[in-house]
Each structure stands twice: as C-alpha cells, then as structure tokens.
Design a protein around this motif. Structure first.
Motif, PDB file in Angstrom:
ATOM      1  N   ASP A  60       0.812  -1.213   0.000  1.00 51.56           N
ATOM      2  CA  ASP A  60       0.000   0.000   0.000  1.00 51.56           C
ATOM      3  C   ASP A  60       0.845   1.263   0.000  1.00 51.56           C
ATOM      4  N   ARG A  61       0.253   2.320  -0.569  1.00 49.05           N
ATOM      5  CA  ARG A  61       0.802   3.666  -0.483  1.00 49.05           C
ATOM      6  C   ARG A  61      -0.051   4.468   0.486  1.00 49.05           C
ATOM      7  N   PHE A  62       0.574   5.438   1.124  1.00 48.68           N
ATOM      8  CA  PHE A  62      -0.142   6.280   2.077  1.00 48.68           C
ATOM      9  C   PHE A  62       0.359   7.707   1.932  1.00 48.68           C
ATOM     10  N   VAL A  63      -0.576   8.657   1.868  1.00 50.16           N
ATOM     11  CA  VAL A  63      -0.224  10.072   1.836  1.00 50.16           C
ATOM     12  C   VAL A  63      -0.616  10.676   3.176  1.00 50.16           C
ATOM     13  N   GLY A  64       0.357  11.149   3.905  1.00 51.04           N
ATOM     14  CA  GLY A  64       0.151  11.674   5.249  1.00 51.04           C
ATOM     15  C   GLY A  64       1.413  11.420   6.052  1.00 51.04           C
ATOM     16  N   ASN A  65       1.270  11.350   7.354  1.00 50.08           N
ATOM     17  CA  ASN A  65       2.413  11.078   8.231  1.00 50.08           C
ATOM     18  C   ASN A  65       2.366   9.625   8.682  1.00 50.08           C
ATOM     19  N   LEU A  66       3.375   8.862   8.298  1.00 53.02           N
ATOM     20  CA  LEU A  66       3.498   7.472   8.721  1.00 53.02           C
ATOM     21  C   LEU A  66       4.793   7.356   9.516  1.00 53.02           C
ATOM     22  N   SER A  67       4.716   6.826  10.730  1.00 50.12           N
ATOM     23  CA  SER A  67       5.863   6.827  11.651  1.00 50.12           C
ATOM     24  C   SER A  67       6.301   5.402  11.961  1.00 50.12           C
ATOM     25  N   LEU A 102       2.321  -9.643  11.090  1.00 56.04           N
ATOM     26  CA  LEU A 102       1.500  -8.519  11.535  1.00 56.04           C
ATOM     27  C   LEU A 102       2.380  -7.291  11.740  1.00 56.04           C
ATOM     28  N   LEU A 103       1.799  -6.133  11.456  1.00 55.35           N
ATOM     29  CA  LEU A 103       2.515  -4.866  11.560  1.00 55.35           C
ATOM     30  C   LEU A 103       1.718  -3.895  12.418  1.00 55.35           C
ATOM     31  N   ILE A 104       2.375  -3.279  13.388  1.00 50.92           N
ATOM     32  CA  ILE A 104       1.801  -2.153  14.121  1.00 50.92           C
ATOM     33  C   ILE A 104       2.364  -0.885  13.497  1.00 50.92           C
ATOM     34  N   TYR A 105       1.482   0.047  13.139  1.00 49.76           N
ATOM     35  CA  TYR A 105       1.974   1.297  12.568  1.00 49.76           C
ATOM     36  C   TYR A 105       1.196   2.478  13.131  1.00 49.76           C
ATOM     37  N   VAL A 106       1.795   3.654  13.018  1.00 45.39           N
ATOM     38  CA  VAL A 106       1.194   4.909  13.462  1.00 45.39           C
ATOM     39  C   VAL A 106       1.035   5.805  12.248  1.00 45.39           C
ATOM     40  N   ALA A 107      -0.150   6.382  12.080  1.00 46.44           N
ATOM     41  CA  ALA A 107      -0.412   7.225  10.919  1.00 46.44           C
ATOM     42  C   ALA A 107      -1.222   8.445  11.327  1.00 46.44           C
ATOM     43  N   ALA A 108      -1.114   9.487  10.507  1.00 47.06           N
ATOM     44  CA  ALA A 108      -1.895  10.706  10.724  1.00 47.06           C
ATOM     45  C   ALA A 108      -2.193  11.335   9.376  1.00 47.06           C
ATOM     46  N   ASN A 109      -3.410  11.859   9.249  1.00 43.55           N
ATOM     47  CA  ASN A 109      -3.816  12.564   8.042  1.00 43.55           C
ATOM     48  C   ASN A 109      -4.827  13.622   8.466  1.00 43.55           C
ATOM     49  N   TYR A 110      -4.478  14.886   8.234  1.00 43.33           N
ATOM     50  CA  TYR A 110      -5.303  15.986   8.732  1.00 43.33           C
ATOM     51  C   TYR A 110      -6.125  16.655   7.635  1.00 43.33           C
ATOM     52  N   THR A 111      -6.171  16.049   6.433  1.00 42.91           N
ATOM     53  CA  THR A 111      -6.912  16.669   5.342  1.00 42.91           C
ATOM     54  C   THR A 111      -8.413  16.521   5.545  1.00 42.91           C
ATOM     55  N   MET A 112      -9.176  17.454   4.991  1.00 38.14           N
ATOM     56  CA  MET A 112     -10.625  17.416   5.136  1.00 38.14           C
ATOM     57  C   MET A 112     -11.216  16.192   4.451  1.00 38.14           C
ATOM     58  N   GLY A 113     -10.640  15.795   3.300  1.00 35.02           N
ATOM     59  CA  GLY A 113     -11.155  14.631   2.603  1.00 35.02           C
ATOM     60  C   GLY A 113     -11.053  13.382   3.448  1.00 35.02           C
TER      61      GLY A 113
END
Length: 285
Positions: free
Chosen positions: A50-57, A69-80
């Motif tokens: 997968d691709r992700f647009v935002g903050n992936l840590s 299995l994968l633990i991940y942290v993500a953030a996306n602040y866009t209105m969409g």
C-alpha cells in the motif's frame, strides 16, 4: 561506498522480523508519500504494498516476530480524510505490506501512539492515561471482526514516551544500550548489537535533532567503519550487514581492517512502484 547525494528522492526505513526471513521496507518520499514493501531477506525479493499520503511513523511501530503482523502509526489531517469518518491520528494493526486495519485505535494525543509485540500472542498498545479512564471514547475498533483467540492486547505498564518506545523495541531486537563516552561527543545515546557469529558489532548513535549514525566495530584490532549517510542499518536474519543509503538497500562484506565492500540489493529511487489491488486477505485475520 556509493556517493552521497544531497536531497535523495526517498528515504528507506526497515523493520525486520526477529524469527522469520522477512522485513517491511518503508519507502518515504517525495513529500508525505510512503509505500510499503514486504522484503523476503532469504531471496532479496520484494512485494509492493500500500501507499499512504500523510504522516506514517515506522519508528513508533513494530513487526511481529513471524513477520505476519505490523503495528503502525499514521496521521492525516486533510478534510477529505476527515469526511470519510476516519480519525486524524491513529495506531493500527495490519498485514504487511498492506495498511488495511485489522484493529484500529483512534487517538487525539500525538504523544501516546504506537505499540510493540511482547510475548507470543501479546501486543502492547500505547494509550494516553485518560484514554484508559474514558475507555468508551478511545476503545479500539476491529474492522476485520473479533481478533483470533489467543491474541491479547495489553494496556498496562504504559504509556511510553516516544523515546522509551523506540528503545524498548531496539532492546527486544537484540540491541543493548552502552555508555556514550565510548562513542563520540556528538552522541547522546548509543546502542550496540553484536554479530551472531563474527567478532563484529554494530553501533547506533543518536544525537540531537534526531540524528543517527551507524558504525561497525571490529573486535580484532579495534578498527571502526562508519556507514556514512546510512539512514538505517542492522544485521539481517542471515547475519549480513544491511543498510539503506540514498534510497537504496545495500549489503556489505567487511574486510579487516575495516574496508567496506558494498553490494546493492535494491534501488527504490524510481517513482513509487505500482501494485495490484489490495487483496481481500489483507482485511481478514
């Protein structure tokens, strides 16, 4: 060693499985684009994910010992993103190289995110203290249905700070913290990981501004080889020195007294690779 160029098109960070020949490559860039790849370290083949647009840590996540299995942290602040009913910031559990959440913990506190794989079948999730007190507002959702029997989520003895979380993952992966006076005046914290069979050790130095350095120490002759510009480095499951530099993955042989003989594994500097649609199995336990 390959030439270091200013402003590489992407950076590579890797999480290696402890008990299986697997790893997850996070290809970050340009800007906020991240794509995942499942790395089969026994054959050096890669499955695009997968691709992700935002903050992936990735530093605040973890890969299960078996690599499934994968633990991940993500953030996306866009209105969409917000209009889709998704939280602006979250911790999730998925099947790499995909990000489809099997379990998801929304979080409005940037300090308390991520998690780690502990004992077999146990997953520690980092939540803010008030989240445990107000569980109805912060309880996880399970888009894939109830977790399989035997999979336990732990919330005790937490939360971690981001640094403590990173240090805990490193130590569970075979790294040990060492006094910084043995390293350099510019290093605030240092970790060392011994080679499984050879008289070599890899030293990770952490300095101010989130700067990292990697150095190979040769016990014979006390020689040192610095991996100049490396973003990530480790001993893989075969005992190879592997590292990322300028958007590429390398392995290297080390000849006494410390001469590096690099060999390129894969070049990720081209445009993020296309992938087939996310399989249905990515959304199932």
């Amino acid at each position: 060693m390959p030439t270091i160029h200013s402003g590489p098109v992407c950076r590579l960070f890797v999480l290696l499985a402890r008990d299986a020949p697997l790893g997850v490559v996070f290809r970050q860039g340009p800007r906020q684009l991240t794509q995942l790849f499942l790395w089969h370290t026994n054959t050096d083949t890669f499955e695009p994910g997968d691709r992700f647009v935002g903050n992936l840590s990735p530093e605040r996540g973890d890969l299960s010992p078996d690599g499934k299995l994968l633990i991940y942290v993500a953030a996306n602040y866009t209105m969409g993103h917000h209009n889709k009913g998704l939280p602006p910031r979250w911790t999730a559990l998925s099947k790499p190289p995909y990000l489809t959440p099997l379990a998801l913990w929304p979080n409005d506190e940037p300090y308390y995110l991520g998690g780690l794989f502990a004992a077999r079948g146990s997953i520690e999730i980092n939540l803010a203290p008030y989240a445990l007190e107000d569980w109805r507002e912060h309880k996880p959702s399970f888009p894939a249905g109830a977790p399989p029997e035997g999979l336990v989520f732990e919330y005790e003895n937490l939360p971690w700070t981001p640094s403590n979380q990173l240090f805990t993952r490193l130590m569970r992966s075979g790294w040990s913290q060492v006094p910084t006076r043995q390293q350099s005046e510019t290093v605030d914290i240092a970790f060392v990981k011994a080679h499984p069979t050879k008289p070599l050790s890899l030293v990770l130095g952490m300095g101010s501004g989130n700067s990292h350095t990697y150095t190979v120490h040769h016990e014979a002759g006390n020689a040192k080889t610095k991996l100049v510009g490396a973003v990530w480095a480790d001993w893989d499951q075969r005992g190879r020195l592997v590292y990322s530099l300028d958007g590429k993955l390398f392995t290297a042989e080390l000849d006494f007294p410390g001469k590096l003989q690099p060999s390129e594994i894969a070049d990720f500097t081209t445009t993020a690779r296309r992938r087939p649609p996310t399989p249905e199995s990515a959304s199932q336990w």
